[in-house]
Every structure is written in C-alpha cells, then in structure tokens.
Design a protein around this motif. Structure first.
Motif, short mmCIF file in Angstrom:
data_model
loop_
_atom_site.label_atom_id
_atom_site.label_comp_id
_atom_site.label_asym_id
_atom_site.label_seq_id
_atom_site.Cartn_x
_atom_site.Cartn_y
_atom_site.Cartn_z
N ASP A 1 0.81 -1.21 0.00
CA ASP A 1 0.00 0.00 0.00
C ASP A 1 0.85 1.26 0.00
N LYS A 2 2.13 1.11 0.20
CA LYS A 2 3.04 2.25 0.25
C LYS A 2 3.06 2.98 -1.09
N ILE A 3 3.01 4.30 -1.03
CA ILE A 3 3.24 5.12 -2.23
C ILE A 3 4.70 5.54 -2.20
N TRP A 4 5.43 5.11 -3.21
CA TRP A 4 6.86 5.41 -3.30
C TRP A 4 7.08 6.81 -3.88
N ASN A 5 8.01 7.55 -3.27
CA ASN A 5 8.45 8.84 -3.79
C ASN A 5 9.75 8.62 -4.55
N VAL A 6 9.71 8.89 -5.85
CA VAL A 6 10.88 8.67 -6.71
C VAL A 6 11.25 9.99 -7.36
N TYR A 7 12.49 10.40 -7.16
CA TYR A 7 13.02 11.62 -7.77
C TYR A 7 13.77 11.25 -9.04
N LEU A 8 13.43 11.90 -10.14
CA LEU A 8 14.06 11.65 -11.43
C LEU A 8 15.04 12.77 -11.74
N SER A 9 16.32 12.45 -11.72
CA SER A 9 17.39 13.43 -11.86
C SER A 9 18.13 13.24 -13.18
N GLY A 10 18.64 14.33 -13.72
CA GLY A 10 19.58 14.22 -14.83
C GLY A 10 19.06 14.74 -16.15
N GLU A 11 19.57 14.17 -17.18
CA GLU A 11 19.41 14.59 -18.57
C GLU A 11 17.98 15.01 -18.89
N ILE A 12 17.85 16.16 -19.60
CA ILE A 12 16.51 16.71 -19.87
C ILE A 12 16.18 16.75 -21.36
N HIS A 13 16.98 16.13 -22.21
CA HIS A 13 16.79 16.28 -23.65
C HIS A 13 16.08 15.10 -24.31
N THR A 14 15.75 14.07 -23.56
CA THR A 14 15.00 12.94 -24.11
C THR A 14 13.80 12.65 -23.22
N ASP A 15 12.98 11.69 -23.62
CA ASP A 15 11.73 11.41 -22.90
C ASP A 15 11.85 10.27 -21.88
N TRP A 16 13.02 10.03 -21.34
CA TRP A 16 13.21 8.92 -20.40
C TRP A 16 12.29 9.04 -19.19
N ARG A 17 12.06 10.25 -18.70
CA ARG A 17 11.16 10.44 -17.56
C ARG A 17 9.75 9.95 -17.90
N GLU A 18 9.25 10.38 -19.05
CA GLU A 18 7.91 9.98 -19.47
C GLU A 18 7.83 8.46 -19.65
N GLN A 19 8.89 7.85 -20.15
CA GLN A 19 8.89 6.39 -20.32
C GLN A 19 8.73 5.69 -18.96
N ILE A 20 9.44 6.18 -17.96
CA ILE A 20 9.34 5.58 -16.63
C ILE A 20 7.97 5.84 -16.02
N ILE A 21 7.50 7.07 -16.09
CA ILE A 21 6.20 7.43 -15.53
C ILE A 21 5.09 6.62 -16.21
N ASN A 22 5.10 6.58 -17.54
CA ASN A 22 4.08 5.84 -18.28
C ASN A 22 4.16 4.34 -18.00
N GLY A 23 5.37 3.80 -17.89
CA GLY A 23 5.55 2.38 -17.59
C GLY A 23 5.00 2.03 -16.22
N CYS A 24 5.21 2.90 -15.24
CA CYS A 24 4.68 2.66 -13.89
C CYS A 24 3.17 2.77 -13.87
N GLU A 25 2.63 3.73 -14.60
CA GLU A 25 1.17 3.87 -14.69
C GLU A 25 0.55 2.63 -15.33
N ALA A 26 1.18 2.13 -16.40
CA ALA A 26 0.66 0.95 -17.09
C ALA A 26 0.64 -0.28 -16.19
N LYS A 27 1.58 -0.35 -15.24
CA LYS A 27 1.62 -1.48 -14.31
C LYS A 27 0.80 -1.22 -13.05
N GLY A 28 0.22 -0.04 -12.94
CA GLY A 28 -0.59 0.28 -11.77
C GLY A 28 0.24 0.48 -10.51
N LEU A 29 1.50 0.90 -10.66
CA LEU A 29 2.38 1.08 -9.50
C LEU A 29 2.05 2.38 -8.79
#
Length: 149
Positions: free
Chosen positions: A3-31
């Motif tokens: 039931d824990k909601i994890w707090n994840v900080y995404l640091s670093g490179e801002i020129h690609t969509d890696w953040r969106e890939q992680i966020i969307n992947g977690c949403e798709a898995k219902g995390l």
C-alpha cells in the motif's frame, strides 16, 4: 502489492523522454509512485534567479542566483525520496546529475543510475554507489515493480 506510495526523484538529462517512459511504464503497471524532478524547462531553470531577483550582467552571478533557488527544490525532493533515479545522457556532461547522485547517497537515499555503456568508465564511482545500473527506462520500471510486489 504494498500500500506504500513510493516517492521517486528523477534526476539528470533533460533532452530525451526517459522520464515519461518511466512514468508511463509505472502507470501501465498500476504502480503507486509519486514522481518529482528538477524543472526540466531549461530556460525557466536557468533564468529563475534573474526573473525573480533581478538582472545580472555577469553570467556567473546569473547562474549563481538560479542554482541557489533550484537547489532548494532539488535538495528537498531528494531528501523526501525513497529512491533517486539518475540519468546520464549521451550528449552533454551532466555535472548536476553527478552532484544529485552524491547528495542522495550522502543523505541515505538509494540511487539507480541510468546510462549507456559508453559512460561505464567515467561513471564507475557513481555506479559503485548505485544499487543498480540500468541501460533502459523499462529496467527502472521493472525494478520499481519488484520493489512494490
């Protein structure tokens, strides 16, 4: 699943969509993950100091004003995180990402690094401090899914 909601900080490179890939992947898995990040609008981040505190002729002081304000956000989110993911991209040297990684480790917050094999040697000390080193955002999602299972 926890039931824990994890707090994840995404640091670093801002020129690609890696953040969106992680966020969307977690949403798709219902995390249950709450993400935070630095301001990824490069101009907004670079100009925050002079936009609020006034113009500077010298770029050093312009950058100093911005970095001071931005560091409040970054350090707060990192200290509140359960995990920090640090992305080192191929195009630019991300000194700030290396600093974020060190700050997180010094604050007792575990890190996962995310970078291509070409950066293995220059990042060997950062990777040594990381709990995992990923090549693809999907691997980060899989680690989060495992941690939450």
């Amino acid at each position: 699943m926890s039931d824990k909601i994890w707090n994840v900080y995404l640091s670093g490179e801002i020129h690609t969509d890696w953040r969106e890939q992680i966020i969307n992947g977690c949403e798709a898995k219902g995390l249950k993950v709450r993400f935070s990040s630095a301001v990824t609008d490069h101009d907004a981040s670079d100009m925050v100091g002079v936009n609020i505190l006034g113009n500077e002729e010298d770029n050093f002081w312009r950058d100093r004003k911005a970095s001071g304000i931005n560091s409040i956000r970054t350090s707060t989110h990192i200290r509140e995180a359960d995990l920090v993911v640090v992305r080192f991209g191929p195009k630019y040297k991300q000194w700030n990402a290396a600093f974020d990684a060190g700050f997180a480790v010094a604050s007792g917050v575990p890190i996962i690094t995310l970078h291509d094999a070409e950066h293995d040697h220059p990042l060997k000390e950062v990777d040594e401090a990381a709990k995992a080193t990923c090549r693809h955002p999907e691997q980060v999602v899989e680690i989060l899914a495992y941690l939450m299972s």
